[in-house]
Structures are given as C-alpha cells and as structure tokens.
Enzyme design. Structure first.
Site, mmCIF file in Angstrom:
data_model
loop_
_atom_site.group_PDB
_atom_site.id
_atom_site.type_symbol
_atom_site.label_atom_id
_atom_site.label_comp_id
_atom_site.label_asym_id
_atom_site.label_seq_id
_atom_site.Cartn_x
_atom_site.Cartn_y
_atom_site.Cartn_z
ATOM 1 N N ASN A 95 -3.687 8.718 3.969
ATOM 2 C CA ASN A 95 -2.571 8.107 4.702
ATOM 3 C C ASN A 95 -2.636 8.282 6.215
ATOM 4 O O ASN A 95 -2.137 7.429 6.960
ATOM 5 C CB ASN A 95 -1.241 8.692 4.213
ATOM 6 C CG ASN A 95 -0.971 8.397 2.753
ATOM 7 O OD1 ASN A 95 -1.338 7.333 2.257
ATOM 8 N ND2 ASN A 95 -0.350 9.332 2.057
ATOM 9 N N ARG A 126 0.835 -1.211 0.000
ATOM 10 C CA ARG A 126 0.000 0.000 0.000
ATOM 11 C C ARG A 126 0.874 1.266 0.000
ATOM 12 O O ARG A 126 0.535 2.260 -0.647
ATOM 13 C CB ARG A 126 -0.934 -0.015 1.215
ATOM 14 C CG ARG A 126 -1.949 1.134 1.244
ATOM 15 C CD ARG A 126 -3.013 0.857 2.312
ATOM 16 N NE ARG A 126 -4.031 1.901 2.332
ATOM 17 C CZ ARG A 126 -4.081 2.880 3.245
ATOM 18 N NH1 ARG A 126 -3.160 2.938 4.211
ATOM 19 N NH2 ARG A 126 -5.041 3.781 3.207
ATOM 20 N N HIS A 172 0.509 4.123 -2.802
ATOM 21 C CA HIS A 172 0.241 5.521 -2.460
ATOM 22 C C HIS A 172 1.415 6.429 -2.805
ATOM 23 O O HIS A 172 1.218 7.629 -3.023
ATOM 24 C CB HIS A 172 -0.115 5.638 -0.979
ATOM 25 C CG HIS A 172 -1.508 5.191 -0.665
ATOM 26 N ND1 HIS A 172 -2.212 5.626 0.441
ATOM 27 C CD2 HIS A 172 -2.352 4.347 -1.314
ATOM 28 C CE1 HIS A 172 -3.423 5.073 0.454
ATOM 29 N NE2 HIS A 172 -3.514 4.279 -0.601
ATOM 30 N N HIS A 232 -6.172 -6.322 -2.514
ATOM 31 C CA HIS A 232 -7.046 -6.406 -1.347
ATOM 32 C C HIS A 232 -7.417 -7.845 -1.027
ATOM 33 O O HIS A 232 -8.311 -8.089 -0.218
ATOM 34 C CB HIS A 232 -8.304 -5.558 -1.564
ATOM 35 C CG HIS A 232 -8.039 -4.085 -1.525
ATOM 36 N ND1 HIS A 232 -8.958 -3.146 -1.930
ATOM 37 C CD2 HIS A 232 -6.942 -3.383 -1.131
ATOM 38 C CE1 HIS A 232 -8.443 -1.931 -1.791
ATOM 39 N NE2 HIS A 232 -7.218 -2.050 -1.315
#
Length: 336
Positions: A101, A68, A72, A200
């Site tokens: 975040n 992740r 990001h 996911h």
C-alpha cells in the site's frame, strides 16, 4: 409463516414462536443484505456514485484506485475498512504503510468526500467498509463494466493489521501458486482469482512493480520470456535500469480507462503488464489458462463472473451486528 403444525397449548405456541422469531433475527443480523439502508439512507448508492462521477472529471484512474482499496481491505481481517485508518502512536499501525500500500494505495480523499456527503444526508448510518463496497461497484459500472447488487451491513474495525497487510495481500511479483493460496485462504477459488484480476482492465501501475521483468528476471540476466518483445522494448524505455520506480503506465494497453475483457486478450498475446497477470495464461498446466481463454472470447461471461466474485470478496469476514462501529471519519476510530 405457517404455524399450523405447532403444539396448540398457548404456552408451547408462544415458546415456539419466540424461538422462530429469535432464530430469524439471529441469522439476519450476521448476514449482509441488499436493502440494509433502505429505511435509514435510501440514497446511499446514488450519493456514492455521484461523488465518484465528480472525482472522475479530474482523475481518470480513480475508479481503479477505489476498487483496489476494497480488494486490499478485504484480504486483511476481512472487509472492515481497516485499510483506511491512519497511524495512531501506541495503538494503531496503519495498513497504509504496508509494502503493498505504501506510496501506491490512493483515493483516500475521495473516500473522505463520499463519507462527508453520506454524513450530511444520513449522519452515523453508512459504514466506511460499505462505502468501499459501493464505490467499487460504481467505479466499475461508470467505466462501462457490469453492475451488481451490493450486499450491505458491514461495520468498521476498531484497529488495523499492518503485519497482515504485509503478508496476506497478493503481490504482483509472486508465483501463481502463492497467489492462489492467498485467495484460497479467504475462501476464493481460481475462478474468482482470474475474474478479479480482470480489474486490471483499467488503472495504472508503477515501474517498481513490473521492472523485475524487464532486465534480469528471476536472476537469469534476461527479461521475462513471457513478455511480448514490442511491449518489452517500450517498457525498457519507460523504466530504464536504475530509473524512477514511480513512473506509471497503463495496465491495459488497448483500452486503459474502459472496463472490458481486453485484459484477457492482452494475456493471450503476452501483453500482460504484471508478472501476476501474465502468469494466469503462461503458467504451464494451470487451470487458469482455460478461464482466461473463456473470458477473452466472452465478455458477458467475464462480467457475470466478475460481479459474483466481487460479491464473494465482499463477503469475507464482515463485522456485523454489534461488532465494530460505524466510523464517523473513515481515517480514525470514533472518540479518538
């Protein structure tokens, strides 16, 4: 390299060879490649992997957290490790404080542990942005997912982009059309979108990113109609109205810590946890429905596509050559 067709006069031959060599080095310095550290830090990948293996002993979700961070990072100014920079008064507004975040991005301590191990082995060589790329591949592979050849040679940014992090990172409560536009803005297509959403298949999510679906979806006064009723009941108990937004649950109901294609089967039975997940299958007329269906029935296809999409994402606007720097501490620019 054949030079038989070049002019034979010495001066012209030398000029032609210089031009060829210059063009070779000019292009290679601006491109990532798989062997970037083969001469300077040949064990880089193994060091990253072993550090993550150690972290997994006490934190089963760390792999999902690390991938992740890479995701990001790449969506904001490219894959430049800008997400790792701390606030510096007057000069750097940390992306860690952006909406997507804050209180959710995690794994920074493991990134620091990886970087420390790399600095001990190869001081000043491996960039923090490449650490994130290598950590993503290792995390997926260690969870039973695919392996791929990570392209390397990124350098680290000298600044962060808080506003960009607030606007460019796809949100779990956005429409599929908005998310598709954000992927398109960084050169990724619907195939990449569906494949990368498949990350996911492991990890957790906080109530705060899906409780919009549980009681009053889009102002209707009712739950999201695309949410499986059995899952809805359990989530309403876990995340009651006015309850804690920080309680976490598994993104994948069936195999929460394994990297597999069950995520896509979940979508077919309306068991996607996030709005942005379920929309991939439940948005009428969307091209993503057929992609979800193909991945649900063919894990090998999902793994192959996911690996290529990770490479595609890792290629978003890297700093190379003399741009940026190799940070010695991922949290701050050198000399600060």
């Amino acid at each position: 390299m054949a030079v038989t067709n070049l002019p034979t006069r010495d001066g012209l031959l030398i000029i032609s060879l210089i031009a060829i060599v210059s063009s070779m080095f000019g292009t290679s310095s601006a491109q990532l490649n798989a062997t970037f550290y083969s001469g300077t830090c040949p064990n880089a990948s193994a060091i990253v992997r072993s550090t993550i293996q150690q972290a997994l002993q006490s934190d089963t979700r760390i792999g999902a957290s690390l991938i992740r961070l890479h995701f990001h990072d790449c969506f904001v100014n490219g894959c430049d490790a800008s997400i790792l920079l701390d606030d510096v008064s007057g000069s750097i507004q940390s992306e860690k404080n952006a909406g997507p975040n804050a209180n959710s991005a995690r794994g920074f301590n493991v990134v620091d542990n990886i970087k420390t191990a790399l600095e001990n082995a190869c001081p000043g060589v491996v960039s923090c942005s490449d650490v994130l790329a290598l950590a993503s591949e290792a995390s997926v592979s260690l969870a039973g997912g695919p392996s791929w050849t990570v392209l390397l040679g990124r350098r680290d940014s000298l600044t962060a982009n808080l506003a960009g992090a607030n606007s460019a990172i796809p949100s779990p409560v956005e429409s599929l059309s908005n998310i598709t536009s954000k992927f398109s803005a960084v050169g990724l297509n619907s195939n990449d979108l569906v494949a990368l959403s498949g990350a996911h298949t492991f990890g957790r999510a906080r109530c705060g990113v899906f409780n919009n679906r549980l009681f009053n979806f889009s102002g209707t006064g009712n739950p999201d109609p695309t949410l499986n009723s059995t899952l809805l009941s359990s989530l309403q108990q876990l995340c009651p109205q006015n309850g804690s937004a920080t309680t976490i649950t598994n993104l994948d109901l069936s195999t929460p810590d394994a990297f597999d294609n069950n995520y896509f089967a979940n979508l077919q039975s309306n068991n996607g946890l996030l709005q942005s997940d379920q929309e991939l299958f439940s948005t009428t007329g969307s091209s993503t429905i057929a992609i979800v269906t193909s991945f649900a029935s063919n894990q090998t296809l999902f793994f192959q596509t996911f690996a290529q999409s990770m490479i595609n994402m890792g290629n978003i606007s890297p700093l190379t050559g003399s741009n940026g720097e190799i940070r010695l501490d991922c949290k701050k620019v050198n000399g600060s």
